[in-house]
Write a protein that holds these residues in place. Structure first.
Motif, PDB file in Angstrom:
ATOM      1  N   SER A  62      34.718 -19.415 -32.641  1.00  0.00           N
ATOM      2  CA  SER A  62      35.876 -20.149 -32.105  1.00  0.00           C
ATOM      3  C   SER A  62      35.492 -21.102 -30.980  1.00  0.00           C
ATOM      4  CB  SER A  62      36.919 -19.153 -31.591  1.00  0.00           C
ATOM      5  OG  SER A  62      36.354 -18.300 -30.608  1.00  0.00           O
ATOM      6  N   ASP A  63      34.213 -21.260 -30.716  1.00  0.00           N
ATOM      7  CA  ASP A  63      33.760 -22.153 -29.640  1.00  0.00           C
ATOM      8  C   ASP A  63      33.957 -23.603 -30.076  1.00  0.00           C
ATOM      9  OD1 ASP A  63      32.564 -23.471 -27.579  1.00  0.00           O
ATOM     10  OD2 ASP A  63      30.697 -22.312 -27.608  1.00  0.00           O
ATOM     11  N   ASP A  64      34.650 -24.381 -29.242  1.00  0.00           N
ATOM     12  CA  ASP A  64      34.911 -25.774 -29.610  1.00  0.00           C
ATOM     13  C   ASP A  64      33.659 -26.648 -29.524  1.00  0.00           C
ATOM     14  OD1 ASP A  64      34.610 -25.783 -26.897  1.00  0.00           O
ATOM     15  OD2 ASP A  64      36.563 -26.671 -26.441  1.00  0.00           O
ATOM     16  N   LYS A  65      32.558 -26.120 -29.013  1.00  0.00           N
ATOM     17  CA  LYS A  65      31.299 -26.857 -28.962  1.00  0.00           C
ATOM     18  C   LYS A  65      30.378 -26.509 -30.129  1.00  0.00           C
ATOM     19  CE  LYS A  65      31.291 -27.280 -23.907  1.00  0.00           C
ATOM     20  NZ  LYS A  65      30.532 -26.988 -22.662  1.00  0.00           N
ATOM     21  N   LEU A  66      30.873 -25.708 -31.038  1.00  0.00           N
ATOM     22  CA  LEU A  66      30.065 -25.301 -32.188  1.00  0.00           C
ATOM     23  C   LEU A  66      29.768 -26.496 -33.084  1.00  0.00           C
ATOM     24  CD1 LEU A  66      28.795 -23.095 -33.984  1.00  0.00           C
ATOM     25  CD2 LEU A  66      31.049 -22.793 -35.035  1.00  0.00           C
ATOM     26  N   GLU A  67      28.489 -26.782 -33.284  1.00  0.00           N
ATOM     27  CA  GLU A  67      28.059 -27.880 -34.158  1.00  0.00           C
ATOM     28  C   GLU A  67      26.828 -27.434 -34.939  1.00  0.00           C
ATOM     29  OE1 GLU A  67      29.011 -32.264 -32.584  1.00  0.00           O
ATOM     30  OE2 GLU A  67      27.675 -31.139 -31.245  1.00  0.00           O
ATOM     31  N   LEU A  68      26.786 -27.865 -36.175  1.00  0.00           N
ATOM     32  CA  LEU A  68      25.670 -27.509 -37.049  1.00  0.00           C
ATOM     33  C   LEU A  68      24.902 -28.742 -37.510  1.00  0.00           C
ATOM     34  CD1 LEU A  68      24.371 -25.013 -38.339  1.00  0.00           C
ATOM     35  CD2 LEU A  68      25.897 -25.322 -40.297  1.00  0.00           C
ATOM     36  N   ILE A  69      25.637 -29.811 -37.807  1.00  0.00           N
ATOM     37  CA  ILE A  69      25.044 -31.076 -38.261  1.00  0.00           C
ATOM     38  C   ILE A  69      25.669 -32.207 -37.455  1.00  0.00           C
ATOM     39  CG2 ILE A  69      24.772 -32.657 -40.207  1.00  0.00           C
ATOM     40  CD1 ILE A  69      24.893 -30.259 -42.054  1.00  0.00           C
ATOM     41  N   LYS A  70      24.830 -33.103 -36.971  1.00  0.00           N
ATOM     42  CA  LYS A  70      25.319 -34.235 -36.195  1.00  0.00           C
ATOM     43  C   LYS A  70      24.542 -35.480 -36.602  1.00  0.00           C
ATOM     44  CE  LYS A  70      26.462 -35.517 -31.425  1.00  0.00           C
ATOM     45  NZ  LYS A  70      26.395 -35.086 -30.007  1.00  0.00           N
ATOM     46  N   PHE A  71      25.277 -36.546 -36.888  1.00  0.00           N
ATOM     47  CA  PHE A  71      24.664 -37.812 -37.324  1.00  0.00           C
ATOM     48  C   PHE A  71      23.743 -37.585 -38.525  1.00  0.00           C
ATOM     49  CE2 PHE A  71      25.060 -38.506 -32.586  1.00  0.00           C
ATOM     50  CZ  PHE A  71      26.250 -39.219 -32.687  1.00  0.00           C
ATOM     51  N   GLU A  72      24.250 -36.788 -39.483  1.00  0.00           N
ATOM     52  CA  GLU A  72      23.537 -36.504 -40.730  1.00  0.00           C
ATOM     53  C   GLU A  72      22.232 -35.738 -40.528  1.00  0.00           C
ATOM     54  OE1 GLU A  72      24.859 -37.163 -43.658  1.00  0.00           O
ATOM     55  OE2 GLU A  72      26.601 -38.105 -42.723  1.00  0.00           O
ATOM     56  N   GLU A  73      22.045 -35.166 -39.353  1.00  0.00           N
ATOM     57  CA  GLU A  73      20.825 -34.398 -39.071  1.00  0.00           C
ATOM     58  C   GLU A  73      21.198 -32.979 -38.648  1.00  0.00           C
ATOM     59  OE1 GLU A  73      17.672 -35.222 -39.455  1.00  0.00           O
ATOM     60  OE2 GLU A  73      18.115 -37.267 -40.140  1.00  0.00           O
ATOM     61  N   SER A  74      20.424 -32.023 -39.143  1.00  0.00           N
ATOM     62  CA  SER A  74      20.651 -30.627 -38.760  1.00  0.00           C
ATOM     63  C   SER A  74      20.196 -30.411 -37.317  1.00  0.00           C
ATOM     64  CB  SER A  74      19.892 -29.688 -39.695  1.00  0.00           C
ATOM     65  OG  SER A  74      20.337 -29.829 -41.031  1.00  0.00           O
ATOM     66  N   LEU A  75      21.041 -29.752 -36.546  1.00  0.00           N
ATOM     67  CA  LEU A  75      20.698 -29.474 -35.156  1.00  0.00           C
ATOM     68  C   LEU A  75      19.843 -28.222 -35.022  1.00  0.00           C
ATOM     69  CD1 LEU A  75      24.162 -30.203 -33.483  1.00  0.00           C
ATOM     70  CD2 LEU A  75      22.189 -31.729 -33.718  1.00  0.00           C
ATOM     71  N   TYR A  76      19.767 -27.438 -36.098  1.00  0.00           N
ATOM     72  CA  TYR A  76      19.004 -26.196 -36.074  1.00  0.00           C
ATOM     73  C   TYR A  76      18.217 -26.068 -37.374  1.00  0.00           C
ATOM     74  CZ  TYR A  76      22.364 -25.302 -32.354  1.00  0.00           C
ATOM     75  OH  TYR A  76      23.133 -25.413 -31.224  1.00  0.00           O
ATOM     76  N   ASP A  77      17.225 -25.200 -37.340  1.00  0.00           N
ATOM     77  CA  ASP A  77      16.402 -24.956 -38.528  1.00  0.00           C
ATOM     78  C   ASP A  77      16.878 -23.738 -39.313  1.00  0.00           C
ATOM     79  OD1 ASP A  77      14.504 -27.057 -37.774  1.00  0.00           O
ATOM     80  OD2 ASP A  77      13.898 -25.669 -36.178  1.00  0.00           O
ATOM     81  N   HIS A  78      17.477 -22.790 -38.599  1.00  0.00           N
ATOM     82  CA  HIS A  78      17.928 -21.551 -39.228  1.00  0.00           C
ATOM     83  C   HIS A  78      19.298 -21.188 -38.689  1.00  0.00           C
ATOM     84  CE1 HIS A  78      13.628 -21.361 -40.116  1.00  0.00           C
ATOM     85  NE2 HIS A  78      13.402 -21.396 -38.811  1.00  0.00           N
ATOM     86  N   LEU A  79      20.030 -20.415 -39.490  1.00  0.00           N
ATOM     87  CA  LEU A  79      21.389 -20.037 -39.122  1.00  0.00           C
ATOM     88  C   LEU A  79      21.572 -18.538 -39.361  1.00  0.00           C
ATOM     89  CD1 LEU A  79      24.263 -20.920 -38.261  1.00  0.00           C
ATOM     90  CD2 LEU A  79      24.737 -21.382 -40.681  1.00  0.00           C
ATOM     91  N   VAL A  80      22.004 -17.831 -38.339  1.00  0.00           N
ATOM     92  CA  VAL A  80      22.318 -16.402 -38.440  1.00  0.00           C
ATOM     93  C   VAL A  80      23.821 -16.254 -38.266  1.00  0.00           C
ATOM     94  CG1 VAL A  80      21.963 -14.112 -37.476  1.00  0.00           C
ATOM     95  CG2 VAL A  80      20.052 -15.718 -37.568  1.00  0.00           C
ATOM     96  N   LEU A  81      24.510 -15.837 -39.316  1.00  0.00           N
ATOM     97  CA  LEU A  81      25.969 -15.710 -39.289  1.00  0.00           C
ATOM     98  C   LEU A  81      26.336 -14.239 -39.167  1.00  0.00           C
ATOM     99  CD1 LEU A  81      26.982 -18.261 -42.081  1.00  0.00           C
ATOM    100  CD2 LEU A  81      27.155 -18.561 -39.605  1.00  0.00           C
ATOM    101  N   LEU A  82      26.712 -13.845 -37.966  1.00  0.00           N
ATOM    102  CA  LEU A  82      27.187 -12.490 -37.691  1.00  0.00           C
ATOM    103  C   LEU A  82      28.635 -12.538 -37.243  1.00  0.00           C
ATOM    104  CD1 LEU A  82      24.037 -11.081 -35.832  1.00  0.00           C
ATOM    105  CD2 LEU A  82      24.742 -10.629 -38.190  1.00  0.00           C
ATOM    106  N   ALA A  83      29.406 -13.390 -37.916  1.00  0.00           N
ATOM    107  CA  ALA A  83      30.831 -13.557 -37.583  1.00  0.00           C
ATOM    108  C   ALA A  83      31.670 -13.426 -38.850  1.00  0.00           C
ATOM    109  CB  ALA A  83      31.052 -14.926 -36.940  1.00  0.00           C
ATOM    110  N   PRO A  84      31.602 -12.262 -39.508  1.00  0.00           N
ATOM    111  CA  PRO A  84      32.299 -12.128 -40.796  1.00  0.00           C
ATOM    112  C   PRO A  84      33.813 -12.063 -40.684  1.00  0.00           C
ATOM    113  CG  PRO A  84      31.368 -10.024 -40.140  1.00  0.00           C
ATOM    114  CD  PRO A  84      30.886 -11.034 -39.131  1.00  0.00           C
ATOM    115  N   GLU A  85      34.349 -11.630 -39.554  1.00  0.00           N
ATOM    116  CA  GLU A  85      35.783 -11.391 -39.452  1.00  0.00           C
ATOM    117  C   GLU A  85      36.563 -12.642 -39.072  1.00  0.00           C
ATOM    118  OE1 GLU A  85      36.615  -8.028 -37.011  1.00  0.00           O
ATOM    119  OE2 GLU A  85      35.018  -6.792 -37.891  1.00  0.00           O
TER     120      GLU A  85
END
Length: 454
Positions: A62-85
């Motif tokens: 729910s963080d409003d600063k959450l970003e994964l892709i910006k300007f068609e580029e990935s901001l991270y190399d890996h993603l760990v999703l521990l937010a199932p609910e």
């Protein structure tokens, strides 16, 4: 004081340089949690990632600063999703953007649980899977930890992604995952026992969604671009509680579970720290030569070789295999043959080669090595080259298979010569024939004269 500050700065800079992860994809990991306060529940797991040189960034869904892709580029190399609910991620971070992240080469470790929200369910649907109803846990009355039937204790992997053996059982508590259809890129890593089923605390009054070994607990998925995904139905298996928990199965007791070793192993695979293949070089040429020709001629003797290396825990080493195949394709494969591994002379790679005869068919061919095996990154190496017919001066003058045709042609020629000689040099007795004709004419004239007199 200045000297101490400078010394501290040098130490920090040195640690920054040498604290490099073994991942070939990069060391930037984004961890998304239902609540940022949940970070403390996974401290051992996160510390193991940091010790391996990863740079972890934490965010709540729910963080409003959450970003994964910006300007068609990935901001991270890996993603760990521990937010199932969580049912909604901020900044349009959802299944569509996560799939785009995977298409760009990102790796994902995804965990669901018995209260999986709509966002995670939609993402699982993209991977061809569904989770059971809310509040439903995987239960096994025969294989569980101590007296808690909802906490499974498993000591066998369905299809290991490496040769690592489990020193202690894995504790699992979570929902059941069912895969729809057969995805050739998806393989179950950990499945439930034959007596397992998925249900809540109420009495069983209908058939469960899935039972027995059809219940997938941990699944691996490798995309066509070699991006890797781990899917599991339990967030608890990553927690400090399950990692530190003792395990008791029947009369056998373990001081700690095998969860840390297991999640370390699967995270290494997911983040491409192990089981990564690379093509060092590939070449082909005529036997007796060293350079790649501009084209081949049919029935040339050809030599093909490819050099491969395998990456494991920061070390490139020779790759051993007996099932790497070379295909010579023009629409369909004309030749498919297994390459033979040569004696290892390089400490970081191995060579596979074969000598073969070019097909007796001209056209544009593709020489392709397409190697896809579970647990390993896929390699695709191909080269396009033309195969020409024989030149006019390269054909053999006489063929043993043509002897009947040679005999027929020369026999016809001999017969024609004999008949011609007979026709040219045969002479009839023309004088005898002329006398015979003259006498017959005179007899006819005499007979006609006597007939007139009468």
């Amino acid at each position: 004081m200045k000297t101490l500050f400078l010394f501290t700065l040098i130490i920090q800079f040195t640690s920054f340089i040498f604290a490099k992860s073994n991942s070939l994809s990069g060391n930037r990991i984004l961890v998304v949690l239902d609540n940022i306060e949940d970070k403390s529940n996974y401290s051992i797991f996160f510390k193991s990632l940091e010790d391996r040189g990863f740079d972890l960034s934490y965010s709540s869904a729910s963080d409003d600063k959450l970003e994964l892709i910006k300007f068609e580029e990935s901001l991270y190399d890996h993603l760990v999703l521990l937010a199932p609910e969580t049912n909604y991620y901020e900044n349009d971070v959802g299944p569509k953007q996560i799939i785009e992240f995977i298409d760009k080469g990102g790796n994902v470790l995804l965990a669901a649980n018995e209260n999986t929200g709509s966002t995670t369910q939609d993402l699982l649907y993209e991977f061809g899977s569904v989770v059971d109803e809310a509040k439903f846990n995987v239960i096994d009355n025969f294989v569980h930890n101590s007296t808690t039937s909802s906490v499974l204790a498993l000591d066998k992997l369905e299809i290991p992604i490496s040769s690592d053996e489990l020193e202690a059982p894995i504790l699992y508590s979570g929902t059941a995952i069912k895969f729809k259809g057969k995805n050739p890129y998806s393989k179950p890593l950990l499945v439930a026992g034959p007596a397992a089923y998925s249900w809540d605390n109420s009495a069983v009054n209908k058939d469960p969604l899935v039972t027995g070994s059809n219940i997938v607990l941990v699944n691996t998925l490798q995309a066509v671009n070699n991006a890797r995904i781990i899917i599991t139905g339990s967030t608890k298996m990553f927690t400090d509680e399950f990692i530190e928990s003792p395990v008791k199965i029947n009369d056998k007791t373990y001081e700690k579970s095998g969860n840390l070793d297991f999640i370390t192993n699967i995270s290494k695979w997911t983040f491409q720290e192990k089981k990564v293949l690379k093509v060092i070089s590939s070449k082909h040429h005529k036997v007796g030569e060293t350079e790649r020709p501009e084209y081949y001629t049919i029935k040339n003797n050809m030599h093909y070789e490819i050099e491969l290396s395998e990456y494991n825990d920061g070390i490139w080493q020779p790759f051993n295999a007996t099932d790497i195949q070379l295909e010579l394709i023009m629409l369909d494969p004309y030749i498919r043959t297994t390459l033979k591994q040569q004696p290892i002379t390089n400490p970081t790679s191995s060579t596979f080669s074969i000598d073969l005869i070019i097909p007796d068919h001209c056209g544009v061919f593709t020489f392709k090595v397409d190697y896809r095996r579970y647990g390993l990154s896929w390699i695709l190496e191909k080269d396009v080259i033309a195969i020409h017919p024989l030149h006019y001066n390269e054909f053999p003058r006489f063929l043993g298979e043509g002897l009947p045709y040679y005999f027929g042609a020369f026999s016809m020629l001999g017969g024609f010569i004999i008949i011609s000689i007979l026709a040219l040099y045969h002479e009839d007795d023309t004088k005898k024939n002329t006398d015979t004709v003259t006498s017959s004419k005179k007899e006819k004239e005499v007979a006609a004269t006597e007939k007139k007199k009468n």
